[in-house]
Design a protein around this motif. Structure first.
Motif, PDB file in Angstrom:
ATOM      1  N   LEU A   1       0.835  -1.200   0.000  1.00 12.72           N
ATOM      2  CA  LEU A   1       0.000   0.000   0.000  1.00 12.72           C
ATOM      3  C   LEU A   1       0.875   1.259   0.000  1.00 12.72           C
ATOM      4  O   LEU A   1       0.567   2.244  -0.672  1.00 12.72           O
ATOM      5  N   GLY A   2       1.960   1.201   0.758  1.00  9.44           N
ATOM      6  CA  GLY A   2       2.886   2.326   0.765  1.00  9.44           C
ATOM      7  C   GLY A   2       3.509   2.552  -0.603  1.00  9.44           C
ATOM      8  O   GLY A   2       3.605   3.692  -1.076  1.00  9.44           O
ATOM      9  N   ASP A   3       3.915   1.466  -1.257  1.00  4.15           N
ATOM     10  CA  ASP A   3       4.504   1.581  -2.596  1.00  4.15           C
ATOM     11  C   ASP A   3       3.501   2.151  -3.597  1.00  4.15           C
ATOM     12  O   ASP A   3       3.887   2.843  -4.546  1.00  4.15           O
ATOM     13  N   ALA A   4       2.223   1.841  -3.396  1.00  3.49           N
ATOM     14  CA  ALA A   4       1.183   2.332  -4.302  1.00  3.49           C
ATOM     15  C   ALA A   4       0.781   3.772  -4.007  1.00  3.49           C
ATOM     16  O   ALA A   4      -0.041   4.352  -4.727  1.00  3.49           O
ATOM     17  N   GLY A   5       1.345   4.362  -2.946  1.00  5.44           N
ATOM     18  CA  GLY A   5       1.040   5.749  -2.608  1.00  5.44           C
ATOM     19  C   GLY A   5      -0.174   5.932  -1.737  1.00  5.44           C
ATOM     20  O   GLY A   5      -0.662   7.058  -1.570  1.00  5.44           O
ATOM     21  N   PHE A   6      -0.664   4.850  -1.142  1.00  5.24           N
ATOM     22  CA  PHE A   6      -1.870   4.925  -0.316  1.00  5.24           C
ATOM     23  C   PHE A   6      -1.680   5.889   0.852  1.00  5.24           C
ATOM     24  O   PHE A   6      -2.554   6.712   1.130  1.00  5.24           O
ATOM     25  N   PHE A   7      -0.556   5.789   1.534  1.00  7.42           N
ATOM     26  CA  PHE A   7      -0.334   6.618   2.721  1.00  7.42           C
ATOM     27  C   PHE A   7       0.250   7.992   2.376  1.00  7.42           C
ATOM     28  O   PHE A   7       0.035   8.957   3.104  1.00  7.42           O
ATOM     29  N   ALA A   8       0.984   8.085   1.271  1.00  8.93           N
ATOM     30  CA  ALA A   8       1.624   9.345   0.875  1.00  8.93           C
ATOM     31  C   ALA A   8       0.797  10.101  -0.154  1.00  8.93           C
ATOM     32  O   ALA A   8       1.298  11.013  -0.812  1.00  8.93           O
ATOM     33  N   LEU A   9      -0.460   9.747  -0.272  1.00 10.52           N
ATOM     34  CA  LEU A   9      -1.304  10.310  -1.319  1.00 10.52           C
ATOM     35  C   LEU A   9      -1.359  11.827  -1.255  1.00 10.52           C
ATOM     36  O   LEU A   9      -1.383  12.504  -2.287  1.00 10.52           O
ATOM     37  N   ARG A  10      -1.391  12.397  -0.054  1.00  9.05           N
ATOM     38  CA  ARG A  10      -1.562  13.847   0.087  1.00  9.05           C
ATOM     39  C   ARG A  10      -0.259  14.565   0.408  1.00  9.05           C
ATOM     40  O   ARG A  10      -0.268  15.785   0.605  1.00  9.05           O
TER      41      ARG A  10
ATOM     42  N   PRO B   1       3.170  16.382  -0.607  1.00  7.06           N
ATOM     43  CA  PRO B   1       3.630  17.045  -1.832  1.00  7.06           C
ATOM     44  C   PRO B   1       4.609  16.163  -2.591  1.00  7.06           C
ATOM     45  O   PRO B   1       5.345  15.367  -2.000  1.00  7.06           O
ATOM     46  N   GLU B   2       4.628  16.311  -3.895  1.00  3.01           N
ATOM     47  CA  GLU B   2       5.543  15.519  -4.714  1.00  3.01           C
ATOM     48  C   GLU B   2       6.991  15.801  -4.339  1.00  3.01           C
ATOM     49  O   GLU B   2       7.850  14.912  -4.438  1.00  3.01           O
ATOM     50  N   ALA B   3       7.278  17.042  -3.909  1.00  6.31           N
ATOM     51  CA  ALA B   3       8.648  17.387  -3.512  1.00  6.31           C
ATOM     52  C   ALA B   3       9.110  16.586  -2.309  1.00  6.31           C
ATOM     53  O   ALA B   3      10.310  16.431  -2.075  1.00  6.31           O
ATOM     54  N   GLU B   4       8.150  16.061  -1.521  1.00  3.40           N
ATOM     55  CA  GLU B   4       8.477  15.264  -0.344  1.00  3.40           C
ATOM     56  C   GLU B   4       8.298  13.769  -0.598  1.00  3.40           C
ATOM     57  O   GLU B   4       8.243  12.975   0.336  1.00  3.40           O
ATOM     58  N   GLY B   5       8.181  13.405  -1.861  1.00  3.34           N
ATOM     59  CA  GLY B   5       8.047  12.002  -2.199  1.00  3.34           C
ATOM     60  C   GLY B   5       6.626  11.494  -2.219  1.00  3.34           C
ATOM     61  O   GLY B   5       6.403  10.279  -2.336  1.00  3.34           O
ATOM     62  N   GLY B   6       5.647  12.406  -2.117  1.00  3.59           N
ATOM     63  CA  GLY B   6       4.249  11.996  -2.114  1.00  3.59           C
ATOM     64  C   GLY B   6       3.628  12.051  -3.489  1.00  3.59           C
ATOM     65  O   GLY B   6       4.298  12.303  -4.495  1.00  3.59           O
ATOM     66  N   VAL B   7       2.324  11.840  -3.533  1.00  2.00           N
ATOM     67  CA  VAL B   7       1.596  11.847  -4.801  1.00  2.00           C
ATOM     68  C   VAL B   7       1.087  13.242  -5.134  1.00  2.00           C
ATOM     69  O   VAL B   7       0.848  13.575  -6.289  1.00  2.00           O
ATOM     70  N   GLY B   8       0.877  14.065  -4.105  1.00  2.00           N
ATOM     71  CA  GLY B   8       0.464  15.440  -4.334  1.00  2.00           C
ATOM     72  C   GLY B   8      -1.013  15.634  -4.599  1.00  2.00           C
ATOM     73  O   GLY B   8      -1.404  16.649  -5.189  1.00  2.00           O
ATOM     74  N   LEU B   9      -1.845  14.696  -4.164  1.00  2.00           N
ATOM     75  CA  LEU B   9      -3.288  14.835  -4.359  1.00  2.00           C
ATOM     76  C   LEU B   9      -3.933  15.406  -3.101  1.00  2.00           C
ATOM     77  O   LEU B   9      -3.244  15.751  -2.149  1.00  2.00           O
ATOM     78  N   GLY B  10      -5.265  15.499  -3.099  1.00  2.00           N
ATOM     79  CA  GLY B  10      -5.942  16.149  -1.987  1.00  2.00           C
ATOM     80  C   GLY B  10      -6.863  15.228  -1.221  1.00  2.00           C
ATOM     81  O   GLY B  10      -6.917  14.013  -1.453  1.00  2.00           O
ATOM     82  N   LEU B  11      -7.634  15.825  -0.321  1.00  2.00           N
ATOM     83  CA  LEU B  11      -8.550  15.067   0.529  1.00  2.00           C
ATOM     84  C   LEU B  11      -9.658  14.376  -0.278  1.00  2.00           C
ATOM     85  O   LEU B  11     -10.035  13.245   0.058  1.00  2.00           O
ATOM     86  N   PRO B  12     -10.209  14.983  -1.330  1.00  2.00           N
ATOM     87  CA  PRO B  12     -11.221  14.266  -2.121  1.00  2.00           C
ATOM     88  C   PRO B  12     -10.698  12.951  -2.694  1.00  2.00           C
ATOM     89  O   PRO B  12     -11.416  11.939  -2.710  1.00  2.00           O
ATOM     90  N   GLU B  13      -9.448  12.950  -3.160  1.00  2.00           N
ATOM     91  CA  GLU B  13      -8.874  11.717  -3.698  1.00  2.00           C
ATOM     92  C   GLU B  13      -8.628  10.697  -2.590  1.00  2.00           C
ATOM     93  O   GLU B  13      -8.830   9.489  -2.777  1.00  2.00           O
ATOM     94  N   ALA B  14      -8.212  11.178  -1.414  1.00  2.54           N
ATOM     95  CA  ALA B  14      -8.001  10.270  -0.289  1.00  2.54           C
ATOM     96  C   ALA B  14      -9.312   9.603   0.118  1.00  2.54           C
ATOM     97  O   ALA B  14      -9.342   8.416   0.465  1.00  2.54           O
ATOM     98  N   VAL B  15     -10.414  10.347   0.066  1.00  4.01           N
ATOM     99  CA  VAL B  15     -11.723   9.786   0.402  1.00  4.01           C
ATOM    100  C   VAL B  15     -12.073   8.641  -0.549  1.00  4.01           C
ATOM    101  O   VAL B  15     -12.588   7.596  -0.126  1.00  4.01           O
ATOM    102  N   LEU B  16     -11.789   8.804  -1.835  1.00  3.63           N
ATOM    103  CA  LEU B  16     -12.071   7.740  -2.802  1.00  3.63           C
ATOM    104  C   LEU B  16     -11.254   6.490  -2.507  1.00  3.63           C
ATOM    105  O   LEU B  16     -11.754   5.359  -2.597  1.00  3.63           O
ATOM    106  N   VAL B  17      -9.999   6.685  -2.147  1.00  2.25           N
ATOM    107  CA  VAL B  17      -9.121   5.557  -1.838  1.00  2.25           C
ATOM    108  C   VAL B  17      -9.599   4.827  -0.585  1.00  2.25           C
ATOM    109  O   VAL B  17      -9.650   3.584  -0.545  1.00  2.25           O
ATOM    110  N   PHE B  18      -9.966   5.574   0.439  1.00  4.45           N
ATOM    111  CA  PHE B  18     -10.412   4.954   1.687  1.00  4.45           C
ATOM    112  C   PHE B  18     -11.784   4.302   1.523  1.00  4.45           C
ATOM    113  O   PHE B  18     -12.092   3.326   2.201  1.00  4.45           O
ATOM    114  N   GLU B  19     -12.602   4.826   0.641  1.00  7.91           N
ATOM    115  CA  GLU B  19     -13.879   4.174   0.346  1.00  7.91           C
ATOM    116  C   GLU B  19     -13.648   2.755  -0.163  1.00  7.91           C
ATOM    117  O   GLU B  19     -14.344   1.818   0.233  1.00  7.91           O
TER     118      GLU B  19
END
Length: 325
Positions: free
Chosen positions: A47-56, A58-76
């Motif tokens: 899940l970590g490799d897929a960006g589940f936890f780093a979804l929000r 910033p890309e500069a910090e190794g994350g995906v750079g998405l927002g809370l709406p996208e996180a809600v879809l993933v957690f759903e």
């Protein structure tokens, strides 16, 4: 305001569903129950490799750079698949607790009432506790959900955690507590939608008096009510993810909790005696929904937030007293 999903958001949801179906399908869920594995470290890293936890992040910090709406879809989708473990706390700890974003660390939180902490023994850190301090010890206690072990931690330890609202409610609640409530509502939403699917599928397969039970009006009404609850909750959760308004988050949590619990109960009724057997998955959705309803923001807390917001709005709209002449 347009709440329709974009093509990228739909692709994200479909990708997560495919990932979880392949990595944590029904066989894996049953294996977790058989072995008592409540946190699969291999799955956590995937899940970590897929960006589940780093979804929000910033890309500069190794994350995906998405927002809370996208996180809600993933957690759903995670709620739909009944993925166990402190998903919300680990996601919120990304960028704060080393290893959380990558899935190499499991992080829990003081998110339950009465000094209860979920997955304490399986976690490497506790969100809100002092950095560098090992997770506190607690006494194992019975949990209605076999895949959500609970430990009771002294109330003083909970209230004393940095920035965490304690059992007495004396410490200020940080932003991540509100986000935790919304992400938990998304998990509940996924479960509510999944029980609709289970009920409809079973109603189409199970025959009685020479026809599927789904042809009977009483069963149709149950399934229709389940769908309405789930869709109302979905609207509230998606809206709160976009607006970020605390009162809307409280409303979303209330509606999602109700949808998850009541839909699981109605799904049990559609299944009849079969739904109460260990082989069926319906009871697992109900038990998980009961636990999640007590996480991050309980019904009583949500109602208090909504009441305070309504009172404040009423005071703002009241006409000022007429000046004496």
């Amino acid at each position: 305001m347009d709440f329709r999903l974009t093509e990228d958001q739909r692709d994200l949801r479909a990708g997560v569903r495919e990932l979880l179906a392949g990595r944590y399908g029904r066989e894996a869920l049953r294996a977790s129950l058989d072995t008592g594995t409540t946190v699969d470290r291999g799955l956590w890293r995937e899940l970590g490799d897929a960006g589940f936890f780093a979804l929000r992040l910033p890309e500069a910090e190794g994350g995906v750079g998405l927002g809370l709406p996208e996180a809600v879809l993933v957690f759903e989708e995670a709620g739909r698949a009944l993925v166990p473990g402190p998903l919300v706390a680990t996601h919120l700890a990304a960028g704060t607790v080393p290893g959380a974003a990558e899935g190499s660390a499991v992080v829990t939180a003081y998110d339950l009432a009465d000094g209860l902490v979920a997955h304490l023994a399986e976690s490497d850190a506790v969100l809100g506790a002092d950095s560098g301090t090992p997770p506190p010890t607690g006494t194992a206690t019975a949990s209605v959900d076999p895949l959500t072990p609970l430990h009771r931690v002294a109330a003083a330890g909970v209230a004393g955690a940095a920035g965490v609202e304690g059992a007495a409610g004396t410490a200020p609640a940080p932003v991540y507590r509100r986000e935790g409530a919304l992400l938990t509502a998304a998990l509940q939403l996924g479960s509510a939608l999944r029980t609709v699917e289970l009920a409809v599928a079973y109603a189409g397969e199970r025959e009685q008096f020479g026809q599927p039970i789904g042809a009977f009006q009483a069963v149709k009404h149950l399934c229709a009510q389940m769908l309405v609850r789930a869709e109302v909750a979905r609207t509230a959760v998606y809206a709160a993810a976009v607006t970020g308004v605390p009162a809307e988050t409280a409303a979303a949590k209330l509606l999602a909790d109700e949808a998850a619990v009541r839909n699981a109960r109605d799904c049990l009724q559609v299944h009849g005696g079969m739904g109460f057997t260990w082989e069926a998955d319906v009871h697992l959705h109900l038990k998980r929904a009961w636990v999640r309803a007590e996480q991050w923001c309980t019904a009583a807390e949500c109602e208090e937030l909504l009441a305070a917001d309504l009172l404040a709005a009423e005071l703002l709209t009241e006409d000022p007293p007429a000046a004496d002449t």
